[in-house]
Design an enzyme around this catalytic site. Structure first.
Site, PDB file in Angstrom:
ATOM      1  N   ARG A 108       0.865  -1.188   0.000  1.00  0.00           N
ATOM      2  CA  ARG A 108       0.000   0.000   0.000  1.00  0.00           C
ATOM      3  C   ARG A 108       0.891   1.225   0.000  1.00  0.00           C
ATOM      4  NH1 ARG A 108      -5.070   2.260   3.445  1.00  0.00           N
ATOM      5  NH2 ARG A 108      -6.050   0.724   2.100  1.00  0.00           N
ATOM      6  N   HIS A 135      -7.420   0.635  -6.303  1.00  0.00           N
ATOM      7  CA  HIS A 135      -7.663  -0.062  -5.031  1.00  0.00           C
ATOM      8  C   HIS A 135      -8.419  -1.358  -5.370  1.00  0.00           C
ATOM      9  CE1 HIS A 135      -7.839  -0.770  -0.881  1.00  0.00           C
ATOM     10  NE2 HIS A 135      -8.663   0.177  -0.470  1.00  0.00           N
ATOM     11  N   GLN A 138     -10.356  -3.577  -2.791  1.00  0.00           N
ATOM     12  CA  GLN A 138     -11.593  -2.915  -2.337  1.00  0.00           C
ATOM     13  C   GLN A 138     -12.729  -3.208  -3.315  1.00  0.00           C
ATOM     14  OE1 GLN A 138     -12.102  -0.767   0.499  1.00  0.00           O
ATOM     15  NE2 GLN A 138     -14.201  -1.144  -0.118  1.00  0.00           N
ATOM     16  N   ASP A 230     -16.823   8.178  -1.380  1.00  0.00           N
ATOM     17  CA  ASP A 230     -15.512   8.035  -0.738  1.00  0.00           C
ATOM     18  C   ASP A 230     -15.105   9.436  -0.265  1.00  0.00           C
ATOM     19  OD1 ASP A 230     -12.984   7.187   0.057  1.00  0.00           O
ATOM     20  OD2 ASP A 230     -12.195   6.937  -1.977  1.00  0.00           O
ATOM     21  N   CYS A 271     -16.183   2.787   1.027  1.00  0.00           N
ATOM     22  CA  CYS A 271     -15.006   1.940   1.305  1.00  0.00           C
ATOM     23  C   CYS A 271     -14.510   2.122   2.731  1.00  0.00           C
ATOM     24  CB  CYS A 271     -13.901   2.259   0.304  1.00  0.00           C
ATOM     25  SG  CYS A 271     -13.463   4.008   0.276  1.00  0.00           S
ATOM     26  N   ARG A 299     -13.988  -7.245   2.976  1.00  0.00           N
ATOM     27  CA  ARG A 299     -12.571  -7.071   2.604  1.00  0.00           C
ATOM     28  C   ARG A 299     -11.784  -8.315   2.999  1.00  0.00           C
ATOM     29  NH1 ARG A 299     -10.183  -2.362   2.306  1.00  0.00           N
ATOM     30  NH2 ARG A 299      -8.734  -3.562   1.030  1.00  0.00           N
TER      31      ARG A 299
HETATM   32  N1  NVA Z   1      -9.607   7.245  -1.743  1.00  0.00           N
HETATM   33  C1  NVA Z   1      -9.219   6.910  -0.395  1.00  0.00           C
HETATM   34  C2  NVA Z   1      -9.504   5.475  -0.113  1.00  0.00           C
HETATM   35  C3  NVA Z   1      -9.183   5.015   1.274  1.00  0.00           C
HETATM   36  C4  NVA Z   1      -9.486   3.565   1.471  1.00  0.00           C
HETATM   37  C5  NVA Z   1      -7.743   7.231  -0.192  1.00  0.00           C
HETATM   38  O1  NVA Z   1      -6.944   6.912  -1.075  1.00  0.00           O
HETATM   39  O2  NVA Z   1      -7.409   7.800   0.841  1.00  0.00           O
HETATM   40  N1   CP Z   2     -11.088   0.766   2.731  1.00  0.00           N
HETATM   41  C1   CP Z   2      -9.815   0.723   3.114  1.00  0.00           C
HETATM   42  O1   CP Z   2      -8.887   0.442   2.332  1.00  0.00           O
HETATM   43  O2   CP Z   2      -9.619   0.991   4.432  1.00  0.00           O
HETATM   44  P1   CP Z   2      -8.222   1.200   5.138  1.00  0.00           P
HETATM   45  O3   CP Z   2      -7.633   2.470   4.598  1.00  0.00           O
HETATM   46  O4   CP Z   2      -8.544   1.286   6.602  1.00  0.00           O
HETATM   47  O5   CP Z   2      -7.339   0.029   4.823  1.00  0.00           O
END
Ligand code: NVA
Ligand code: CP
Length: 315
Positions: A108, A135, A138, A230, A271, A299
């Site tokens: 990540r 993602h 997700q 989101d 998400c 998830r």
């Molecule tokens: N679009 C958000 C998703 C978090 C799971 C981010 O990248 O912060």
């Molecule tokens: N939805 C998601 O990816 O959550 P986190 O950022 O907590 O991993």
């Protein structure tokens, strides 16, 4: 239809066929059933998983770590405080070393190219646990949740409201295009999805029978099975918060917008993490139409399915 996922990475979902995604969803359903019945399996015994995190996470980390560990695997969490990811040692060299010690790698972070390099040089499956661009794990959980509510075969329409350029919207566009789910993005024009990705998805959607739509018009939620949103500013975009608030305030998912679906059975998806009062009102995300908590649980089941299939541990 034969499905060969052993040894595969999951970087964008674009290289997965409809049959492969279907297989993962069926496997996730099975894993969820096992979990609900309290069955204990040890299918990852003797395997190791590197969990590389440049950005924070609750769900993704916990899903990978618990899904892998509870089946006898050994997950190792490595943040940027613990490991070189291109600093001091080249990314290629780190990837080569991790590939000698781990059965698989979850990454990540910021750049999609980091996930691609890890996959190329490690020689083991690499799972994209979120980058600035995609993602994909997700999106698997999102589709599973949608199918739990409306079935796998019924024609479904998912409507994403908010920052149409972000990683979550992009991965939803990919999975919906592949799986025949109608996908509408409602966003202010400057936050419309990347036309290059839309061009890649258009033929996929044509082949699966999905309708892709991009509009600024909130009335386009009419008839949607699910309304999805989101955060307005994703991780790494903290400096854009004010600008996004101005652009996206009219696009908050609230009861009035849910009512515009004209459907009593339409659901709300997110998400998570959510900023209640910004992209979604508290009454919607905490209300009876919200499936955000099932989605979070899913998830884990979808990530377990992905690891079972790609590590050759299905049976
Ligand atoms: N679009 C958000 C998703 C978090 C799971 C981010 O990248 O912060
Ligand atoms: N939805 C998601 O990816 O959550 P986190 O950022 O907590 O991993």
């Amino acid at each position: 239809m034969s499905v060969a996922l052993q040894g595969r990475s999951l970087l964008t979902l674009l290289d997965y066929t409809e049959a492969e995604i279907r297989h993962l969803l069926e496997l996730a359903k099975k894993a969820k059933g096992e979990s609900k019945r309290g069955e204990i399996h040890q299918r990852f015994a003797g395997k190791t998983l590197a969990l590389l995190f440049e950005k924070r996470s609750t769900r993704t980390r916990c899903a990978f770590e618990t899904a892998f560990g509870e089946e006898g695997g050994h997950p190792v969490f490595l943040s940027t405080l613990d490991i070189q990811l291109g600093a001091k040692e080249s990314l290629e060299d780190t990837a080569r070393v991790l590939g000698r010690m781990f059965s698989a790698i979850q990454y990540r972070g910021f750049k999609q190219s980091t996930a691609e390099v890890l996959a190329r040089f490690s020689g083991v499956p690499v799972y994209n646990g979120l980058t600035d661009s995609f993602h994909p794990t997700q999106a698997l959980a999102d589709l599973m949740t949608l199918e739990e509510n409306f079935g796998p075969s019924a024609k479904k329409t998912l409507c994403f409201v908010g920052d149409g350029r972000n990683n979550v919207a992009r991965s939803l566009m990919v999975i919906c295009s592949k799986m025949g789910v109608n996908f509408t993005v409602i966003s202010p024009g400057v936050l419309n999805p990347d036309p290059a990705l839309a061009a890649v998805c258009a033929p996929l959607a044509a082949a699966s029978g999905a309708r892709l739509r991009v509009t600024e018009d909130l009335a386009a939620v009419e008839g949607a099975d699910a309304v999805y949103t989101d955060v307005w500013a994703s991780m790494g975009e903290e400096d854009k918060k004010e600008e996004r608030r101005r652009l996206l305030a009219p696009y908050q998912v609230n009861q009035a917008l849910m009512d515009k679906t004209g459907r009593r059975d339409s659901i709300f998806l997110h998400c998570l993490p959510a900023v209640k009062g910004e992209e979604v009102s508290a009454d919607v995300i905490d209300g009876e139409r919200s499936r955000a908590w099932d989605e979070a649980e899913n998830r884990k089941h979808t990530i377990k399915a992905l690891m079972l299939a790609t590590l050759g541990c299905e049976t």
